[in-house]
Design an enzyme around this catalytic site. Sequence first.
Site, PDB file in Angstrom:
ATOM      1  N   LEU A  28       0.890  -1.083  -0.101  1.00 28.13           N
ATOM      2  CA  LEU A  28      -0.083   0.035  -0.086  1.00 28.13           C
ATOM      3  C   LEU A  28       1.060   1.207   0.062  1.00 28.13           C
ATOM      4  O   LEU A  28       1.965   1.245   0.343  1.00 28.13           O
ATOM      5  CB  LEU A  28      -0.848   0.056   1.329  1.00 28.13           C
ATOM      6  CG  LEU A  28      -2.084  -0.692   1.364  1.00 28.13           C
ATOM      7  CD1 LEU A  28      -2.802  -0.568   2.539  1.00 28.13           C
ATOM      8  CD2 LEU A  28      -2.979  -0.648   0.314  1.00 28.13           C
ATOM      9  N   TYR A  29       0.438   2.284  -0.663  1.00 28.74           N
ATOM     10  CA  TYR A  29       1.239   3.651  -0.844  1.00 28.74           C
ATOM     11  C   TYR A  29       0.585   4.604  -0.172  1.00 28.74           C
ATOM     12  O   TYR A  29      -0.919   4.809  -0.191  1.00 28.74           O
ATOM     13  CB  TYR A  29       1.587   3.748  -1.868  1.00 28.74           C
ATOM     14  CG  TYR A  29       2.356   2.598  -2.581  1.00 28.74           C
ATOM     15  CD1 TYR A  29       3.820   2.543  -2.587  1.00 28.74           C
ATOM     16  CD2 TYR A  29       1.542   1.595  -2.916  1.00 28.74           C
ATOM     17  CE1 TYR A  29       4.333   1.634  -3.046  1.00 28.74           C
ATOM     18  CE2 TYR A  29       2.649   0.259  -3.615  1.00 28.74           C
ATOM     19  CZ  TYR A  29       3.884   0.471  -3.576  1.00 28.74           C
ATOM     20  OH  TYR A  29       4.584  -0.576  -3.984  1.00 28.74           O
ATOM     21  N   ASP A  57      11.402   4.108   4.143  1.00 30.71           N
ATOM     22  CA  ASP A  57      12.830   4.172   3.387  1.00 30.71           C
ATOM     23  C   ASP A  57      12.872   4.575   1.783  1.00 30.71           C
ATOM     24  O   ASP A  57      14.027   4.158   1.167  1.00 30.71           O
ATOM     25  CB  ASP A  57      13.846   3.239   3.827  1.00 30.71           C
ATOM     26  CG  ASP A  57      13.286   1.725   3.473  1.00 30.71           C
ATOM     27  OD1 ASP A  57      12.182   1.570   2.727  1.00 30.71           O
ATOM     28  OD2 ASP A  57      13.856   0.898   3.433  1.00 30.71           O
ATOM     29  N   GLY A  91      18.652 -10.523   4.963  1.00 27.73           N
ATOM     30  CA  GLY A  91      19.825 -11.368   5.289  1.00 27.73           C
ATOM     31  C   GLY A  91      19.558 -12.887   6.315  1.00 27.73           C
ATOM     32  O   GLY A  91      20.548 -13.480   6.612  1.00 27.73           O
ATOM     33  N   HIS A 135      15.674  -2.762   3.279  1.00 27.13           N
ATOM     34  CA  HIS A 135      14.980  -3.090   2.041  1.00 27.13           C
ATOM     35  C   HIS A 135      15.638  -4.037   1.191  1.00 27.13           C
ATOM     36  O   HIS A 135      15.318  -4.415  -0.064  1.00 27.13           O
ATOM     37  CB  HIS A 135      14.891  -2.013   1.120  1.00 27.13           C
ATOM     38  CG  HIS A 135      13.573  -1.789   0.504  1.00 27.13           C
ATOM     39  ND1 HIS A 135      12.462  -0.627   0.514  1.00 27.13           N
ATOM     40  CD2 HIS A 135      12.883  -2.633  -0.502  1.00 27.13           C
ATOM     41  CE1 HIS A 135      11.416  -0.973   0.023  1.00 27.13           C
ATOM     42  NE2 HIS A 135      11.582  -2.047  -0.489  1.00 27.13           N
TER      43      HIS A 135
HETATM   44  C1  LIG Z   1      10.440  -9.142  -4.465  1.00 28.68           C
HETATM   45  C2  LIG Z   1      10.414  -8.138  -3.101  1.00 28.68           C
HETATM   46  C3  LIG Z   1       9.818  -7.207  -3.271  1.00 28.68           C
HETATM   47  C4  LIG Z   1       9.811  -6.192  -1.969  1.00 28.68           C
HETATM   48  N1  LIG Z   1       8.711  -5.190  -1.995  1.00 28.68           N
HETATM   49  C5  LIG Z   1       8.867  -4.512  -0.882  1.00 28.68           C
HETATM   50  C6  LIG Z   1       7.760  -3.437  -0.873  1.00 28.68           C
HETATM   51  O1  LIG Z   1       6.844  -3.105  -1.818  1.00 28.68           O
HETATM   52  N2  LIG Z   1       8.069  -2.541   0.471  1.00 28.68           N
HETATM   53  C7  LIG Z   1       8.833  -2.714   1.100  1.00 28.68           C
HETATM   54  O2  LIG Z   1       8.898  -2.255   1.949  1.00 28.68           O
HETATM   55  N3  LIG Z   1       9.627  -3.726   1.190  1.00 28.68           N
HETATM   56  C8  LIG Z   1       9.764  -4.463   0.201  1.00 28.68           C
HETATM   57  N4  LIG Z   1      10.749  -5.583  -0.012  1.00 28.68           N
HETATM   58  C9  LIG Z   1      11.838  -5.631   1.334  1.00 28.68           C
HETATM   59  C10 LIG Z   1      11.414  -6.632   1.999  1.00 28.68           C
HETATM   60  O3  LIG Z   1      10.106  -6.344   2.970  1.00 28.68           O
HETATM   61  C11 LIG Z   1      12.704  -6.849   2.903  1.00 28.68           C
HETATM   62  O4  LIG Z   1      12.823  -5.732   3.617  1.00 28.68           O
HETATM   63  C12 LIG Z   1      13.712  -7.379   2.231  1.00 28.68           C
HETATM   64  O5  LIG Z   1      13.569  -8.331   1.299  1.00 28.68           O
HETATM   65  C13 LIG Z   1      14.567  -8.252   3.392  1.00 28.68           C
HETATM   66  O6  LIG Z   1      15.797  -8.651   2.815  1.00 28.68           O
HETATM   67  P1  LIG Z   1      16.251 -10.109   2.453  1.00 28.68           P
HETATM   68  O7  LIG Z   1      15.544 -10.054   1.241  1.00 28.68           O
HETATM   69  O8  LIG Z   1      17.856 -10.016   2.575  1.00 28.68           O
HETATM   70  O9  LIG Z   1      15.540 -10.994   3.448  1.00 28.68           O
HETATM   71  C14 LIG Z   1      10.507  -6.569  -1.044  1.00 28.68           C
HETATM   72  C15 LIG Z   1      11.404  -7.575  -1.435  1.00 28.68           C
HETATM   73  C16 LIG Z   1      11.468  -8.492  -2.297  1.00 28.68           C
HETATM   74  C17 LIG Z   1      12.310  -9.399  -2.325  1.00 28.68           C
END
Ligand SMILES: Cc1cc2nc3c(=O)[nH]c(=O)nc-3n(C[C@H](O)[C@H](O)[C@H](O)COP(=O)(O)O)c2cc1C
Length: 231
Positions: free
Chosen positions: A42-43, A71, A196, A163
């Site tokens: 959501l935005y 962020d 991670g 992120h």
């Molecule tokens: C395909 C994908 C889409 C994501 N979309 C969002 C998003 O829309 N908003 C957000 O805050 N984080 C998003 N993230 C980040 C994740 O919420 C999370 O912070 C991040 O994947 C954690 O790191 P890791 O992949 O090493 O576990 C996304 C991550 C992935 C892999």
Amino acid sequence: MRCSFFGIDLRFPVMIAPSAMHGQAHEDGEKATARAAVRAGLYVFKRRDITEAIVKKAEALGYRALCLTVDAPITGRRERDLRSGFTVSDAMGQLPNIQMLGNVVNQQLVEFEAQKDLTLDWSIITWLKSICNLPVIAKGILHPADARCAIKAGAAAIVISNHGGRQLDSTPATIDVLPAIAAEVRGEIPIFLDGGIRRGTDVFKALGPGGPAETAQTEATEATFGSCGGF
Ligand SMILES: Cc1cc2nc3c(=O)[nH]c(=O)nc-3n(C[C@H](O)[C@H](O)[C@H](O)COP(=O)(O)O)c2cc1C
């Protein structure tokens, strides 16, 4: 184990489904996380009435918290996406929350991005709390000063997150900033962490010396979210 890791959305409120708060592994692993991130995104839009409608819908559906991504006011230069030719599918337009935008969004990412409110500051948390009764979690904290700002603004919890490195290159690893942030927060609100975490031992590292386990986060988490929260 009372841990919860969730993948969600930035600068903008994201809903956490009740089932997402239990931190259980699933055979679909990251595929499921990616699907949930897409579904949950959501935005905060320039048109606050639209954001308000989405938040109220989430509350009515039984969601237990809003996760506000702080962020990514604009989408980063994602070179991997550029290399792979990633584009957003037209099917995005069929998502109910996107359809609520009506003519505001023409199903194209560039136009979708243009509707986001880039002027957000910490007062957005106060506003979100004024339109619903859900706790607001600030996701994307990497510095103790920002953790303090989130607390002052009324966040019920924070997510230490970079992120997944997708938004901006050269951000610190979340495990490295965890001790300083935990020392600042000192159990005032729960701390979640993502990034991670690939195996059980990563969880233990995050709970280790200097981490929240030493700063009474568990009690704060239980007080806010019951027994299914973060650290
Ligand atoms: C395909 C994908 C889409 C994501 N979309 C969002 C998003 O829309 N908003 C957000 O805050 N984080 C998003 N993230 C980040 C994740 O919420 C999370 O912070 C991040 O994947 C954690 O790191 P890791 O992949 O090493 O576990 C996304 C991550 C992935 C892999």
